[in-house]
Design an enzyme around this catalytic site. Structure first.
Site, PDB file in Angstrom:
ATOM      1  N   GLY A   1      -1.250  -7.251   2.884  1.00  0.00           N
ATOM      2  CA  GLY A   1      -1.153  -6.287   1.791  1.00  0.00           C
ATOM      3  C   GLY A   1      -1.512  -4.900   2.275  1.00  0.00           C
TER       4      GLY A   1
ATOM      5  N   ILE B   1      -5.818  -1.227  -1.685  1.00  0.00           N
ATOM      6  CA  ILE B   1      -6.999  -1.447  -0.849  1.00  0.00           C
ATOM      7  C   ILE B   1      -6.602  -1.769   0.586  1.00  0.00           C
ATOM      8  CG2 ILE B   1      -8.969  -3.000  -0.481  1.00  0.00           C
ATOM      9  CD1 ILE B   1      -9.230  -3.192  -3.534  1.00  0.00           C
ATOM     10  N   GLY B   2      -5.545  -2.567   0.758  1.00  0.00           N
ATOM     11  CA  GLY B   2      -5.111  -2.920   2.105  1.00  0.00           C
ATOM     12  C   GLY B   2      -4.756  -1.704   2.942  1.00  0.00           C
TER      13      GLY B   2
ATOM     14  N   ALA C   1      -5.869   1.404   2.457  1.00  0.00           N
ATOM     15  CA  ALA C   1      -7.104   2.149   2.713  1.00  0.00           C
ATOM     16  C   ALA C   1      -7.919   1.491   3.823  1.00  0.00           C
ATOM     17  CB  ALA C   1      -7.927   2.250   1.429  1.00  0.00           C
TER      18      ALA C   1
ATOM     19  N   ASP D   1       2.773  -6.703   5.435  1.00  0.00           N
ATOM     20  CA  ASP D   1       3.156  -6.527   4.032  1.00  0.00           C
ATOM     21  C   ASP D   1       4.592  -6.997   3.863  1.00  0.00           C
ATOM     22  OD1 ASP D   1       1.695  -4.515   1.707  1.00  0.00           O
ATOM     23  OD2 ASP D   1       3.765  -5.151   1.351  1.00  0.00           O
TER      24      ASP D   1
ATOM     25  N   ASP E   1       5.323 -12.295   4.559  1.00  0.00           N
ATOM     26  CA  ASP E   1       5.209 -12.890   3.233  1.00  0.00           C
ATOM     27  C   ASP E   1       4.098 -13.931   3.314  1.00  0.00           C
ATOM     28  OD1 ASP E   1       5.423 -14.283   0.858  1.00  0.00           O
ATOM     29  OD2 ASP E   1       7.613 -14.446   0.920  1.00  0.00           O
TER      30      ASP E   1
ATOM     31  N   SER F   1     -12.943 -10.427  -6.035  1.00  0.00           N
ATOM     32  CA  SER F   1     -13.000  -9.503  -7.170  1.00  0.00           C
ATOM     33  C   SER F   1     -14.307  -9.768  -7.902  1.00  0.00           C
ATOM     34  CB  SER F   1     -11.810  -9.757  -8.107  1.00  0.00           C
ATOM     35  OG  SER F   1     -11.992  -9.154  -9.363  1.00  0.00           O
TER      36      SER F   1
ATOM     37  N   TYR G   1      -5.977 -15.190 -13.203  1.00  0.00           N
ATOM     38  CA  TYR G   1      -6.468 -14.320 -12.130  1.00  0.00           C
ATOM     39  C   TYR G   1      -7.912 -14.664 -11.784  1.00  0.00           C
ATOM     40  CZ  TYR G   1      -7.739 -10.038  -9.647  1.00  0.00           C
ATOM     41  OH  TYR G   1      -8.188  -9.136  -8.707  1.00  0.00           O
TER      42      TYR G   1
ATOM     43  N   THR H   1      -5.770   1.607  -8.299  1.00  0.00           N
ATOM     44  CA  THR H   1      -4.582   1.299  -7.508  1.00  0.00           C
ATOM     45  C   THR H   1      -3.395   1.111  -8.462  1.00  0.00           C
ATOM     46  OG1 THR H   1      -4.925  -1.088  -7.640  1.00  0.00           O
ATOM     47  CG2 THR H   1      -6.017   0.084  -5.824  1.00  0.00           C
TER      48      THR H   1
END
Length: 261
Positions: free
Chosen positions: A12, A17-18, A20, A36, A64, A138, A151, A188
């Site tokens: 990602g 975030i990936g 950054a 990605d 992927d 998270s 999630y 994001t």
């Protein structure tokens, strides 16, 4: 861990975030493989990164994370190109509690694949040199959010996976630290569409109130937290990056689990 000269693979890595994290690791002297599935997005990103850091330090591989062959090929290409692999950041993630099966494939199965493959290629028990895996969970992995049950479930599972593989039972064999980083609300593109992918439109307002009560961060702030964690975190530890603060959290362990420590 001294980051200078280390090789990191970030899933990602072309957005949020990936992205950054990729930049922050490069700024700290690491070589980075950006993985990605979004080739168009990565094309513009790579122009910037190559101009800033040079072709010898950054590589893009279309990956992927829902496909085992893609993920393994990315790791093999990394080791062939840079001759080593020290850091894997499983950052790829999506939010969709409506069409939830792809979210399960990316958020949970993708992290499982990334963790198992990283252990396979970095583990000392397999001829590797050790390293570190950072699994991005998270706040939803250490709390319960009724407006996003799918999630939340995937992130709780990521935390459990990381805690298990981070325990001394595995670390003493593999030499690979496995650490969980739990970002809070982060500005994001993911956040912008969050409310539209809840199971029911009637949940949108309660969800907004819930999110508004949380401290917001930027991807750059979270990336700095991840770099700190890579450098100093113990295997099996769980860290939170929230509102500019980075701190570890203690989760209760049952006595039966400590037998294998």
């Amino acid at each position: 861990m001294d980051l200078n000269g280390k090789v990191a693979l970030v899933t990602g890595g072309a957005s949020g975030i990936g992205l950054a994290v990729s930049r922050e690791l490069l700024n700290n002297g690491s070589n980075v493989v950006v993985c990605d599935v979004n080739v168009d997005l990565a094309r513009y990103l790579m122009e910037e990164l190559l101009a800033t850091f040079g072709k010898d330090r950054v590589l893009f591989i279309r990956t992927d994370v829902t496909k085992e062959s893609d993920f393994e090929e990315a790791i093999q290409t990394t080791k062939n190109y840079f001759k080593r692999l020290d850091i894997v950041v499983n950052s790829a993630g999506i939010f969709d509690d409506i069409d939830w099966e792809p979210a399960l494939e990316v958020n949970l199965k993708g992290v499982i694949r990334g963790t198992l493959l990283a252990l396979k290629y970095m583990g000392k028990d397999n001829g590797g040199e050790g390293g570190i895996i950072i699994n991005i969970a998270s706040l939803a992995s250490i709390d319960f959010y009724p407006t996003s049950p799918i999630y939340c479930a995937t992130k709780h599972a990521v935390l459990a996976l990381s805690k298990c593989f981070g325990m001394p039972f595995h670390y003493t064999r593999t030499g690979v630290r496995v650490v969980t980083l739990c970002p809070g609300v982060t500005s994001t593109p993911f956040l912008a569409s969050f409310h539209t992918r809840l199971m029911s439109p009637s949940w949108m307002e309660p969800n907004r109130k819930l999110v508004n009560d949380l401290k917001e961060s930027t991807p750059d702030v979270v990336a700095r937290s991840i770099v700190r964690v890579i450098c100093e975190a113990e295997s099996g530890s769980v860290w939170v990056s929230e509102g500019g603060e980075t701190y570890s959290v203690e989760l209760p362990d049952r006595k039966s689990l400590k037998v294998l420590s």
